[in-house]
Design a protein around this motif. Structure first.
Motif, short mmCIF file in Angstrom:
data_model
loop_
_atom_site.label_atom_id
_atom_site.label_comp_id
_atom_site.label_asym_id
_atom_site.label_seq_id
_atom_site.Cartn_x
_atom_site.Cartn_y
_atom_site.Cartn_z
N ARG A 198 0.83 -1.21 0.00
CA ARG A 198 0.00 0.00 0.00
C ARG A 198 0.86 1.26 0.00
O ARG A 198 0.57 2.23 -0.70
CB ARG A 198 -0.92 0.01 1.22
N ARG A 199 1.94 1.25 0.79
CA ARG A 199 2.83 2.42 0.83
C ARG A 199 3.54 2.61 -0.51
O ARG A 199 3.68 3.72 -1.01
CB ARG A 199 3.84 2.28 1.97
N LYS A 200 3.97 1.51 -1.13
CA LYS A 200 4.62 1.60 -2.44
C LYS A 200 3.66 2.14 -3.49
O LYS A 200 4.04 2.96 -4.34
CB LYS A 200 5.15 0.23 -2.88
N GLN A 201 2.42 1.70 -3.45
CA GLN A 201 1.42 2.18 -4.39
C GLN A 201 1.18 3.68 -4.20
O GLN A 201 1.09 4.43 -5.18
CB GLN A 201 0.12 1.41 -4.20
N MET B 143 3.33 5.86 -3.06
CA MET B 143 4.51 6.58 -3.54
C MET B 143 4.56 6.62 -5.07
O MET B 143 5.05 7.58 -5.64
CB MET B 143 5.79 5.97 -2.97
N ARG B 144 4.03 5.61 -5.73
CA ARG B 144 3.93 5.66 -7.19
C ARG B 144 3.01 6.79 -7.63
O ARG B 144 3.27 7.49 -8.61
CB ARG B 144 3.43 4.33 -7.76
N CYS C 74 5.51 12.23 1.19
CA CYS C 74 4.18 12.07 1.76
C CYS C 74 4.32 11.96 3.28
O CYS C 74 5.06 11.11 3.76
CB CYS C 74 3.51 10.83 1.19
N ILE C 75 3.64 12.83 3.99
CA ILE C 75 3.67 12.81 5.46
C ILE C 75 2.23 12.59 5.93
O ILE C 75 1.33 13.36 5.60
CB ILE C 75 4.24 14.12 6.02
N LEU D 232 -2.23 2.48 5.87
CA LEU D 232 -0.86 2.43 5.35
C LEU D 232 0.13 1.73 6.27
O LEU D 232 1.16 1.25 5.81
CB LEU D 232 -0.36 3.85 5.07
N THR D 233 -0.15 1.69 7.58
CA THR D 233 0.84 1.16 8.52
C THR D 233 0.35 0.02 9.40
O THR D 233 1.13 -0.82 9.79
CB THR D 233 1.34 2.27 9.46
#
Length: 83
Positions: A28-31, A33-34, A42-43, A69-70
Motif C-alpha cells: 500500500r505504501r509503495k502504491q 509513492m507511485r 508524503c507525510i 498504510l501502517t
C-alpha cells in the motif's frame, strides 16, 4: 472498568493489525509513492489522543489513512514516505 476497556481496545487493535500481513501494508505504501511521484514526499500523521474531561480520554481510534498504510495503532506517530 475503564482499565479493562483500554485493554480490550489494545487487544482488538493488535488482532486487527495481525490479520493483515506486513507485506500488504508495504504494498500500500509503495502504491501511494507511485501516485505521489519520484520527486514528492508524503507525510501522514496519526490521530492524537483526545481528552473528554480534564482527567478522562475518549477511547482511542487511529486515523483511517494512517492505519491503512501502517497498521500501527499508537497515537501521535508520523509516517514519512520519501523516495
Amino acid at each position: 472498568m475503564a482499565r479493562w476497556f483500554g485493554l480490550l481496545e489494545w487487544l482488538v487493535a493488535a488482532i486487527e493489525t495481525t490479520m493483515i500481513d506486513r507485506k500488504e501494508f508495504a504494498r500500500r505504501r509503495k502504491q501511494l509513492m507511485r501516485i505521489v511521484g519520484g520527486d514528492g514526499i508524503c507525510i501522514v500523521p496519526a490521530a492524537p489522543e483526545r481528552l473528554r474531561n480534564n482527567d478522562s480520554h475518549y477511547p482511542y481510534r487511529q486515523d483511517s489513512d494512517f492505519h491503512y498504510l501502517t497498521g500501527f495503532a499508537e497515537p501521535d506517530a508520523v509516517l514519512a514516505l520519501i523516495p
